[in-house]
Design a protein around this motif. Structure first.
Motif, mmCIF file in Angstrom:
data_model
loop_
_atom_site.group_PDB
_atom_site.id
_atom_site.type_symbol
_atom_site.label_atom_id
_atom_site.label_comp_id
_atom_site.label_asym_id
_atom_site.label_seq_id
_atom_site.Cartn_x
_atom_site.Cartn_y
_atom_site.Cartn_z
ATOM 1 N N GLU A 127 64.594 4.974 -113.364
ATOM 2 C CA GLU A 127 64.989 5.103 -111.966
ATOM 3 C C GLU A 127 63.868 5.795 -111.180
ATOM 4 O O GLU A 127 62.758 5.276 -111.135
ATOM 5 C CB GLU A 127 66.320 5.840 -111.855
ATOM 6 N N SER A 128 64.120 6.971 -110.567
ATOM 7 C CA SER A 128 63.105 7.608 -109.708
ATOM 8 C C SER A 128 62.342 8.700 -110.435
ATOM 9 O O SER A 128 61.679 9.525 -109.802
ATOM 10 C CB SER A 128 63.794 8.212 -108.475
ATOM 11 N N SER A 129 62.407 8.753 -111.763
ATOM 12 C CA SER A 129 61.731 9.806 -112.527
ATOM 13 C C SER A 129 60.823 9.195 -113.582
ATOM 14 O O SER A 129 61.049 8.092 -114.062
ATOM 15 C CB SER A 129 62.750 10.724 -113.208
ATOM 16 N N CYS A 130 59.785 9.994 -113.890
ATOM 17 C CA CYS A 130 58.861 9.636 -114.960
ATOM 18 C C CYS A 130 58.970 10.681 -116.053
ATOM 19 O O CYS A 130 59.049 11.888 -115.769
ATOM 20 C CB CYS A 130 57.423 9.586 -114.444
ATOM 21 N N TYR A 131 59.015 10.252 -117.311
ATOM 22 C CA TYR A 131 59.161 11.156 -118.438
ATOM 23 C C TYR A 131 57.994 10.947 -119.400
ATOM 24 O O TYR A 131 57.512 9.841 -119.577
ATOM 25 C CB TYR A 131 60.460 10.885 -119.187
ATOM 26 N N VAL A 132 57.595 12.102 -120.017
ATOM 27 C CA VAL A 132 56.624 12.034 -121.095
ATOM 28 C C VAL A 132 57.223 12.770 -122.283
ATOM 29 O O VAL A 132 57.753 13.872 -122.138
ATOM 30 C CB VAL A 132 55.259 12.625 -120.689
ATOM 31 N N ILE A 133 57.204 12.109 -123.422
ATOM 32 C CA ILE A 133 57.750 12.689 -124.640
ATOM 33 C C ILE A 133 56.606 13.294 -125.426
ATOM 34 O O ILE A 133 55.744 12.577 -125.935
ATOM 35 C CB ILE A 133 58.477 11.631 -125.496
ATOM 36 N N VAL A 134 56.579 14.633 -125.488
ATOM 37 C CA VAL A 134 55.531 15.314 -126.253
ATOM 38 C C VAL A 134 56.089 15.493 -127.660
ATOM 39 O O VAL A 134 56.791 16.470 -127.944
ATOM 40 C CB VAL A 134 55.146 16.666 -125.609
ATOM 41 N N ASP A 135 55.762 14.525 -128.527
ATOM 42 C CA ASP A 135 56.320 14.496 -129.897
ATOM 43 C C ASP A 135 55.456 15.335 -130.826
ATOM 44 O O ASP A 135 54.832 14.824 -131.752
ATOM 45 C CB ASP A 135 56.422 13.054 -130.362
ATOM 46 N N ALA A 136 55.397 16.661 -130.512
ATOM 47 C CA ALA A 136 54.526 17.548 -131.295
ATOM 48 C C ALA A 136 55.136 17.814 -132.654
ATOM 49 O O ALA A 136 56.346 17.944 -132.802
ATOM 50 C CB ALA A 136 54.331 18.862 -130.540
ATOM 51 N N ARG A 137 54.286 17.878 -133.639
ATOM 52 C CA ARG A 137 54.715 18.192 -135.006
ATOM 53 C C ARG A 137 54.214 19.603 -135.367
ATOM 54 O O ARG A 137 53.233 20.077 -134.799
ATOM 55 C CB ARG A 137 54.120 17.180 -135.984
ATOM 56 N N PRO A 138 54.873 20.288 -136.244
ATOM 57 C CA PRO A 138 54.364 21.603 -136.667
ATOM 58 C C PRO A 138 52.947 21.444 -137.177
ATOM 59 O O PRO A 138 52.644 20.431 -137.823
ATOM 60 C CB PRO A 138 55.311 22.022 -137.785
ATOM 61 N N PRO A 139 52.016 22.325 -136.891
ATOM 62 C CA PRO A 139 52.201 23.615 -136.190
ATOM 63 C C PRO A 139 51.962 23.526 -134.683
ATOM 64 O O PRO A 139 51.721 24.577 -134.057
ATOM 65 C CB PRO A 139 51.180 24.498 -136.865
ATOM 66 N N ASN A 182 59.528 24.032 -130.765
ATOM 67 C CA ASN A 182 60.027 22.659 -130.795
ATOM 68 C C ASN A 182 59.074 21.757 -130.021
ATOM 69 O O ASN A 182 58.146 22.234 -129.336
ATOM 70 C CB ASN A 182 61.421 22.572 -130.176
ATOM 71 N N ALA A 183 59.332 20.459 -130.095
ATOM 72 C CA ALA A 183 58.642 19.515 -129.208
ATOM 73 C C ALA A 183 59.319 19.631 -127.833
ATOM 74 O O ALA A 183 60.288 20.370 -127.663
ATOM 75 C CB ALA A 183 58.755 18.109 -129.782
ATOM 76 N N TRP A 184 58.831 18.847 -126.833
ATOM 77 C CA TRP A 184 59.414 18.985 -125.495
ATOM 78 C C TRP A 184 59.283 17.693 -124.700
ATOM 79 O O TRP A 184 58.505 16.790 -125.045
ATOM 80 C CB TRP A 184 58.786 20.151 -124.750
ATOM 81 N N GLN A 194 54.040 22.580 -132.359
ATOM 82 C CA GLN A 194 55.222 22.821 -131.527
ATOM 83 C C GLN A 194 55.110 24.195 -130.843
ATOM 84 O O GLN A 194 54.420 25.091 -131.319
ATOM 85 C CB GLN A 194 56.476 22.742 -132.388
ATOM 86 N N THR A 195 55.821 24.352 -129.724
ATOM 87 C CA THR A 195 55.697 25.579 -128.903
ATOM 88 C C THR A 195 57.076 26.159 -128.582
ATOM 89 O O THR A 195 58.114 25.511 -128.788
ATOM 90 C CB THR A 195 54.972 25.272 -127.573
ATOM 91 N N THR A 196 57.048 27.384 -127.989
ATOM 92 C CA THR A 196 58.281 27.995 -127.478
ATOM 93 C C THR A 196 58.659 27.335 -126.156
ATOM 94 O O THR A 196 57.903 26.525 -125.598
ATOM 95 C CB THR A 196 58.086 29.504 -127.249
ATOM 96 N N TRP A 197 59.843 27.720 -125.631
ATOM 97 C CA TRP A 197 60.310 27.116 -124.374
ATOM 98 C C TRP A 197 59.338 27.431 -123.239
ATOM 99 O O TRP A 197 58.979 26.556 -122.441
ATOM 100 C CB TRP A 197 61.705 27.639 -124.045
ATOM 101 N N ASP A 198 58.896 28.676 -123.124
ATOM 102 C CA ASP A 198 57.970 29.071 -122.044
ATOM 103 C C ASP A 198 56.647 28.324 -122.156
ATOM 104 O O ASP A 198 56.082 27.888 -121.136
ATOM 105 C CB ASP A 198 57.717 30.585 -122.087
ATOM 106 N N GLU A 199 56.125 28.170 -123.380
ATOM 107 C CA GLU A 199 54.857 27.445 -123.558
ATOM 108 C C GLU A 199 55.028 25.962 -123.224
ATOM 109 O O GLU A 199 54.117 25.351 -122.635
ATOM 110 C CB GLU A 199 54.386 27.603 -125.008
ATOM 111 N N ALA A 200 56.178 25.415 -123.557
ATOM 112 C CA ALA A 200 56.434 24.006 -123.213
ATOM 113 C C ALA A 200 56.497 23.829 -121.699
ATOM 114 O O ALA A 200 55.940 22.869 -121.145
ATOM 115 C CB ALA A 200 57.738 23.558 -123.864
ATOM 116 N N GLN A 201 57.151 24.761 -121.014
ATOM 117 C CA GLN A 201 57.228 24.678 -119.543
ATOM 118 C C GLN A 201 55.846 24.787 -118.928
ATOM 119 O O GLN A 201 55.517 24.088 -117.963
ATOM 120 C CB GLN A 201 58.162 25.783 -119.015
#
Length: 348
Positions: A225-237, A334-336, A239-246
């Motif tokens: 629809e009116s949004s674009c998404y990117v799937i950051v499929d990060a694998r360990p190590p 996690n991934a984000w 992956q990041t915290t919520w703040d780092e993902a933001q």
């Protein structure tokens, strides 16, 4: 004939008695003139005449004595009268003086009372002035102390003013340097904007076979629809915290994904691939002030979307493909999934 004539010849003599002091009017009235006849007879009748003369002399002496006594008594009476008058005048004058003294005493007592009142008022005024003087002395001492403090404070202010002048000069120098830096940054920003614009053109309108074809989402982003998404499929190590993902999403000019309706929630969950090494994908939902809140500031209206639903401070949400939204500590890794508005290619 000759003898007869001698017997008939009579001689008269006047005798006047006068007092030493001037007689009064009454004394003058009482004054009398005593006349006595003296007859000169011939020698033969001399003895008879002497006898008569002696008797007359005795009578005169008695009269004189009586007169002298009367005059003496009169003088004593006059003397007593004069003494009485003098005593009366003296007593009258004494009484007048006494009355005058009493009147003067009354006046002096009134004056003394008035002076006493004035003295009391003056004493009261002096006491008040003494109190006022003490207060003024205290005020003067306080003002003098304040003046000393003000002089010291003024000296401090002068020192501070000198320091501020020095700091002001330094700040002016720094401001000039910052102005130069801002100008340089403005130049760089303009260049960066041009680069970003070029980058955006290249991202949204890539060249395909020498022809630019524009798309709503840049390369690598998925449109819904009116949004674009990117799937950051990060694998360990990675992956990041919520703040780092933001923070990573913001670098991509986006934010962690927000599901404002059920369609967006299902789309995000469908892109949250399930892999053993991936627990889930961070999305833009976390606990703020005891409530689940999206990164765009709106609250989660459907509490049933997340498990457990009870908000816990320090928890954020991940999207899991088979389980929906799940609460997890924001410090875990996690991934984000990032989201931003799609570019509108149709005219308004």
């Amino acid at each position: 004939m000759t003898v007869a004539m001698a017997e008939e010849e009579v001689n008269y003599a006047s005798v006047v008695f006068k007092a030493n002091k001037s007689p009064t009017a009454e004394a003058k009235k009482a004054e009398e003139t005593v006349y006595d006849e003296v007859k000169v007879k011939n020698e033969p009748t001399k003895q008879i005449d002497d006898t008569k003369a002696d008797e007359k002399a005795k009578n005169r002496d008695g009269h004189f004595r009586q007169l002298a006594c009367c005059l003496g008594i009169l003088c004593v009476v006059l003397l007593l009268a004069i003494i009485g008058v003098c005593v009366y005048i003296t007593a009258f004058n004494h009484t007048s003086e006494q009355n005058q003294l009493k009147e003067n005493l009354t006046i002096l007592q009134a004056v003394n009372l008035n002076l006493t009142n004035i003295n009391n008022k003056l004493n009261s005024t002096v006491n008040n002035l003494t109190v006022q003087l003490d207060n003024l002395n205290k005020s003067y001492t306080a003002l003098e102390s304040n003046n000393t403090d003000l002089i010291a404070e003024n000296q401090k202010l002068k020192t501070q003013n000198q320091k501020l002048k020095t700091q002001n000069q330094q700040l002016e120098t720094q401001m000039k340097n910052l102005t130069d830096m801002l100008q340089d940054m403005e130049t760089e920003r303009n260049e960066l904007n041009v680069s970003r614009a070029q980058w955006s053109i290249d991202q949204y309108c890539p060249i395909d076979k020498a022809v630019r074809q524009c798309k709503s989402c840049q390369a690598g982003w998925l449109q819904d629809e009116s949004s674009c998404y990117v799937i950051v499929d990060a694998r360990p190590p990675n992956q990041t915290t919520w703040d780092e993902a933001q923070a990573d999403c913001k670098e991509k000019i986006s934010e962690l994904a927000v599901a404002n309706n059920a369609h967006e929630k299902e789309y995000i969950r469908g892109k949250s691939w399930s892999r053993p090494e991936v627990n889930g994908y961070w999305i833009g939902l976390r606990v703020v002030d005891g409530k689940w809140t999206w990164v765009d500031g709106s609250d989660l209206t459907e509490i049933s979307w997340i498990q457990p639903a009870t908000p816990t401070e320090g928890h954020c949400a991940i999207s899991v493909r088979d389980k929906g939204l799940k609460s997890m500590n924001c410090s875990e890794t996690n991934a984000w999934i990032c989201e931003k508005k799609a570019l509108s290619l149709t005219p308004p």
